[in-house]
Design a protein around this motif. Structure first.
Motif, PDB file in Angstrom:
ATOM      1  N   ASP A   1       3.110  -7.344  -0.359  1.00 33.31           N
ATOM      2  CA  ASP A   1       3.247  -7.143  -1.726  1.00 33.31           C
ATOM      3  C   ASP A   1       1.933  -6.909  -2.662  1.00 33.31           C
ATOM      4  O   ASP A   1       1.772  -6.003  -3.652  1.00 33.31           O
ATOM      5  CB  ASP A   1       3.939  -8.271  -2.386  1.00 33.31           C
ATOM      6  N   LEU A   2       0.954  -7.703  -2.202  1.00 33.33           N
ATOM      7  CA  LEU A   2      -0.372  -7.284  -2.539  1.00 33.33           C
ATOM      8  C   LEU A   2      -0.880  -5.957  -2.439  1.00 33.33           C
ATOM      9  O   LEU A   2      -1.547  -5.274  -2.905  1.00 33.33           O
ATOM     10  CB  LEU A   2      -1.351  -8.337  -2.244  1.00 33.33           C
ATOM     11  N   ARG A   3      -0.472  -5.379  -1.171  1.00 29.64           N
ATOM     12  CA  ARG A   3      -1.090  -4.039  -0.658  1.00 29.64           C
ATOM     13  C   ARG A   3      -0.338  -2.970  -1.688  1.00 29.64           C
ATOM     14  O   ARG A   3      -0.783  -1.718  -1.962  1.00 29.64           O
ATOM     15  CB  ARG A   3      -0.677  -3.706   0.734  1.00 29.64           C
ATOM     16  N   CYS A   4       0.919  -3.378  -1.876  1.00 28.64           N
ATOM     17  CA  CYS A   4       1.921  -2.439  -2.782  1.00 28.64           C
ATOM     18  C   CYS A   4       1.102  -2.352  -4.211  1.00 28.64           C
ATOM     19  O   CYS A   4       1.092  -1.491  -4.737  1.00 28.64           O
ATOM     20  CB  CYS A   4       3.149  -2.928  -2.791  1.00 28.64           C
ATOM     21  N   VAL A   5       0.572  -3.653  -4.821  1.00 32.11           N
ATOM     22  CA  VAL A   5      -0.220  -3.624  -5.850  1.00 32.11           C
ATOM     23  C   VAL A   5      -1.272  -2.652  -6.122  1.00 32.11           C
ATOM     24  O   VAL A   5      -1.606  -1.746  -6.777  1.00 32.11           O
ATOM     25  CB  VAL A   5      -0.514  -5.039  -6.414  1.00 32.11           C
ATOM     26  N   GLN A   6      -1.972  -2.768  -4.801  1.00 27.82           N
ATOM     27  CA  GLN A   6      -3.225  -1.706  -4.756  1.00 27.82           C
ATOM     28  C   GLN A   6      -2.742  -0.515  -4.438  1.00 27.82           C
ATOM     29  O   GLN A   6      -3.364   0.327  -5.199  1.00 27.82           O
ATOM     30  CB  GLN A   6      -4.012  -2.058  -3.281  1.00 27.82           C
ATOM     31  N   ALA A   7      -1.712  -0.073  -3.959  1.00 31.50           N
ATOM     32  CA  ALA A   7      -1.070   1.335  -3.792  1.00 31.50           C
ATOM     33  C   ALA A   7      -0.659   1.738  -5.297  1.00 31.50           C
ATOM     34  O   ALA A   7      -1.192   3.119  -5.434  1.00 31.50           O
ATOM     35  CB  ALA A   7       0.103   1.240  -2.866  1.00 31.50           C
ATOM     36  N   LEU A   8       0.077   1.056  -5.856  1.00 34.58           N
ATOM     37  CA  LEU A   8       0.298   1.643  -7.183  1.00 34.58           C
ATOM     38  C   LEU A   8      -0.877   1.702  -8.052  1.00 34.58           C
ATOM     39  O   LEU A   8      -0.790   2.758  -8.921  1.00 34.58           O
ATOM     40  CB  LEU A   8       1.279   0.456  -7.830  1.00 34.58           C
ATOM     41  N   PHE A   9      -1.965   0.945  -7.872  1.00 34.08           N
ATOM     42  CA  PHE A   9      -3.102   0.888  -8.613  1.00 34.08           C
ATOM     43  C   PHE A   9      -3.606   2.293  -8.435  1.00 34.08           C
ATOM     44  O   PHE A   9      -4.090   3.172  -9.378  1.00 34.08           O
ATOM     45  CB  PHE A   9      -3.890  -0.322  -8.604  1.00 34.08           C
ATOM     46  N   ILE A  10      -3.691   2.688  -7.137  1.00 32.21           N
ATOM     47  CA  ILE A  10      -4.439   3.835  -6.671  1.00 32.21           C
ATOM     48  C   ILE A  10      -3.591   5.003  -7.246  1.00 32.21           C
ATOM     49  O   ILE A  10      -4.299   6.169  -7.746  1.00 32.21           O
ATOM     50  CB  ILE A  10      -4.691   4.018  -5.134  1.00 32.21           C
ATOM     51  N   CYS A  11      -2.383   5.015  -7.183  1.00 34.67           N
ATOM     52  CA  CYS A  11      -1.423   6.161  -7.508  1.00 34.67           C
ATOM     53  C   CYS A  11      -1.641   6.297  -9.268  1.00 34.67           C
ATOM     54  O   CYS A  11      -1.757   7.343  -9.825  1.00 34.67           O
ATOM     55  CB  CYS A  11      -0.090   5.835  -7.482  1.00 34.67           C
ATOM     56  N   GLY A  12      -1.759   5.063  -9.959  1.00 40.67           N
ATOM     57  CA  GLY A  12      -2.259   5.162 -11.253  1.00 40.67           C
ATOM     58  C   GLY A  12      -3.470   5.788 -11.621  1.00 40.67           C
ATOM     59  O   GLY A  12      -3.483   6.652 -12.547  1.00 40.67           O
ATOM     60  N   LEU A  13      -4.473   5.336 -11.031  1.00 40.58           N
ATOM     61  CA  LEU A  13      -5.816   5.824 -11.235  1.00 40.58           C
ATOM     62  C   LEU A  13      -5.793   7.430 -10.912  1.00 40.58           C
ATOM     63  O   LEU A  13      -6.421   8.219 -11.673  1.00 40.58           O
ATOM     64  CB  LEU A  13      -6.732   4.997 -10.156  1.00 40.58           C
ATOM     65  N   LEU A  14      -5.076   7.698  -9.725  1.00 39.35           N
ATOM     66  CA  LEU A  14      -5.172   9.075  -9.542  1.00 39.35           C
ATOM     67  C   LEU A  14      -4.387  10.043 -10.611  1.00 39.35           C
ATOM     68  O   LEU A  14      -4.719  11.143 -10.917  1.00 39.35           O
ATOM     69  CB  LEU A  14      -4.720   9.534  -8.039  1.00 39.35           C
ATOM     70  N   GLY A  15      -3.352   9.492 -11.066  1.00 39.05           N
ATOM     71  CA  GLY A  15      -2.493  10.101 -11.996  1.00 39.05           C
ATOM     72  C   GLY A  15      -3.356  10.437 -13.217  1.00 39.05           C
ATOM     73  O   GLY A  15      -3.276  11.531 -13.792  1.00 39.05           O
ATOM     74  N   VAL A  16      -4.209   9.239 -13.727  1.00 37.33           N
ATOM     75  CA  VAL A  16      -5.084   9.514 -14.878  1.00 37.33           C
ATOM     76  C   VAL A  16      -6.036  10.667 -14.502  1.00 37.33           C
ATOM     77  O   VAL A  16      -6.135  11.512 -15.248  1.00 37.33           O
ATOM     78  CB  VAL A  16      -5.807   8.372 -15.114  1.00 37.33           C
ATOM     79  N   VAL A  17      -6.650  10.615 -13.329  1.00 41.41           N
ATOM     80  CA  VAL A  17      -7.741  11.354 -12.821  1.00 41.41           C
ATOM     81  C   VAL A  17      -6.910  13.024 -12.782  1.00 41.41           C
ATOM     82  O   VAL A  17      -7.571  13.957 -13.282  1.00 41.41           O
ATOM     83  CB  VAL A  17      -8.059  11.373 -11.493  1.00 41.41           C
ATOM     84  N   PHE A  18      -5.577  13.226 -12.322  1.00 39.86           N
ATOM     85  CA  PHE A  18      -5.234  14.376 -12.347  1.00 39.86           C
ATOM     86  C   PHE A  18      -4.817  15.029 -13.806  1.00 39.86           C
ATOM     87  O   PHE A  18      -4.939  15.978 -14.291  1.00 39.86           O
ATOM     88  CB  PHE A  18      -3.963  14.477 -11.434  1.00 39.86           C
TER      89      PHE A  18
END
Lengths: 254, 191
Positions: free
Chosen positions: A133-150
């Motif tokens: 679950d904690l890794r999932c939070v990290q994964a979603l955080f990276i997805c969100g960050l990359l979404g903003v970057v794109f």
């Protein structure tokens, strides 16, 4: 053989990365990242020593998960490092990324609260499920960050790109193997024992190439200084869009 | 099983994000060059591609009626294909303009500390809906042809003029003096 070769290669790569970081003066620039790496090196040295000196000792089993969580927590520092360096010059995008991060955390939190009610067999009780679950939070955080970057077209330099891709790949493999392990049980352990350290070696290799020398993030072009505030920009964009929408609608209806 | 699928989906999302990042062009959007290019594209559309008279000419029904009464079947088919292509091309230009406006907004908004995520999400959805509407119109023209709805011609021509005018307002803050100062590095960069 692979049980020794993969971790040994990983430790060599970690040391090389630290040495290279010191020589290229990167440690001061990417403090959180090297703190994470340093903690991983220290923990793997301690664990290897414990395992080598007393192979059958319960000490290794007892300390494995607490230390694994420690690296997981310091891993959040890597995410903070990435966000600070990539989004610092873009205050608006940074605000949006923080919003996405909180939303991702909220989504996982809600999922953890709701899932046991709608799926009686699901429970985050075990250590593996908690780490997943904690890794999932990290994964979603990276997805969100990359979404903003794109979305905002923010440029990323070589150092940061390598840091994101390397850490993202490691999180991806961890999340996948933890999810399958939680579902399939101990039968998956043989694959997991190889997949986890191997993916970390791949990440280390990516970091070594990307962080060989200092490559600053591209600085935004400040040639244009907008003389209006954000509300005015949004209002104008909305009015222009409204007009375009009305014309297109009119054309379609005609 | 549901939880496994949930985590596998998140894994797939992360993998595709990383893949896109690895393949991404490092070009910065929203730079002064990009803004000047947006302004230049708008000017080109207004003066060369989308004047109301030209659009009326492209969609002129009397041309079709003349060809239909005078020309053989093969010429009529060729004419219709050409006009359909022109109409689709025009809609492509409108879409490009909306995308240019979206790019401009994102390039400017990312610097504002007071950015409102909720408003940004609303705008992102609106931009997506608008480009979707253009796509749908393209599909309509492709299926039914440029003369399927007779009144569409006038509305489309009017829309062309107004879209240019409203888009011009969105870039109005780039006044002539500032544009000329920025145009030199933009040209040099292209050389």
């Amino acid at each position: 053989m692979s049980r020794w070769l993969i971790p040994a290669a990983g430790e060599a790569l970690q040391l090389l990365l630290l040495v290279r970081g010191a020589r290229a003066h990167l440690i001061g620039r990417y403090r959180f990242f090297y703190f994470y790496l340093g903690s991983v090196v220290l923990i793997s040295i301690i664990m290897t020593a414990v395992f080598a000196m007393a192979p059958g000792s319960p000490l290794y089993q007892r300390w494995y998960w607490p230390l694994q969580f420690l690296t997981l927590v310091t891993g959040y520092g890597v995410l903070l490092e990435i966000m600070n360096h990539v989004l610092r010059p873009y205050q608006g995008a940074e605000r949006f990324a923080k919003f996405s991060g909180v939303a991702a955390f909220g989504a996982i939190f809600c999922f953890a609260l709701i899932a046991p009610r709608i799926m009686p067999h699901w429970s985050p009780g075990t250590v593996i499920e908690f780490e997943r679950d904690l890794r999932c939070v990290q994964a979603l955080f990276i997805c969100g960050l990359l979404g903003v970057v794109f979305y905002y077209g923010i440029p990323i330099g070589k150092n940061m790109k390598g840091m994101v891709v390397g850490y993202g790949l490691y999180i991806l493999t961890s999340l996948m193997s933890l999810a399958v392990r939680a579902y399939a049980g101990t039968g998956f352990d043989r694959v997991w024992d190889i997949a986890q350290p191997l993916s970390f070696d791949v990440s280390l290799l990516i970091w070594l190439v990307a962080l060989w020398s200092y490559c600053p993030n591209p600085v935004p072009d400040h040639t244009i200084h907008l003389e209006e505030d954000y509300e005015a920009l949004v209002a104008r964009t909305k009015s222009v869009m409204g007009a375009i929408r009305a014309h297109i609608g009119k054309a379609a209806r005609a | 099983m549901i939880s496994l699928i949930f985590f596998l989906c998140i894994g797939a999302l992360l993998f595709s994000s990383l893949f896109l990042l690895a393949r991404r062009n490092p070009r910065s959007e929203g730079s002064s060059t990009a803004l000047v290019e947006a302004q230049q594209a708008l000017t080109a559309l207004q003066t060369g591609l989308l004047p109301v008279a030209l659009v009326r000419r492209v969609f002129a029904r009397e041309d079709w009626e003349y060809v239909r009464s005078e020309a053989p079947r093969s010429v009529r088919e060729l004419f219709m294909d050409e006009r359909k292509s022109l109409a689709i091309l025009w809609l492509t230009q409108v879409r490009a303009q909306i995308r240019s406006l979206a790019r401009f907004h994102r390039g400017a908004a990312r610097h504002y500390a007071k950015l409102n995520p909720r408003l940004e999400l609303q705008l992102a959805i609106s931009f997506a809906a608008l480009t979707g509407a253009c796509r749908a119109l393209q599909l309509f023209v492709y299926v039914a042809g440029p003369y399927a709805a007779p009144q569409m011609v006038g509305a489309v021509a009017e829309a062309a003029g107004r879209i240019c005018k409203t888009s011009e307002q969105s870039l109005a803050f780039l006044n002539a003096a500032r544009l000329s100062a920025l145009a030199i590095p933009a040209t040099t960069a292209r050389l």
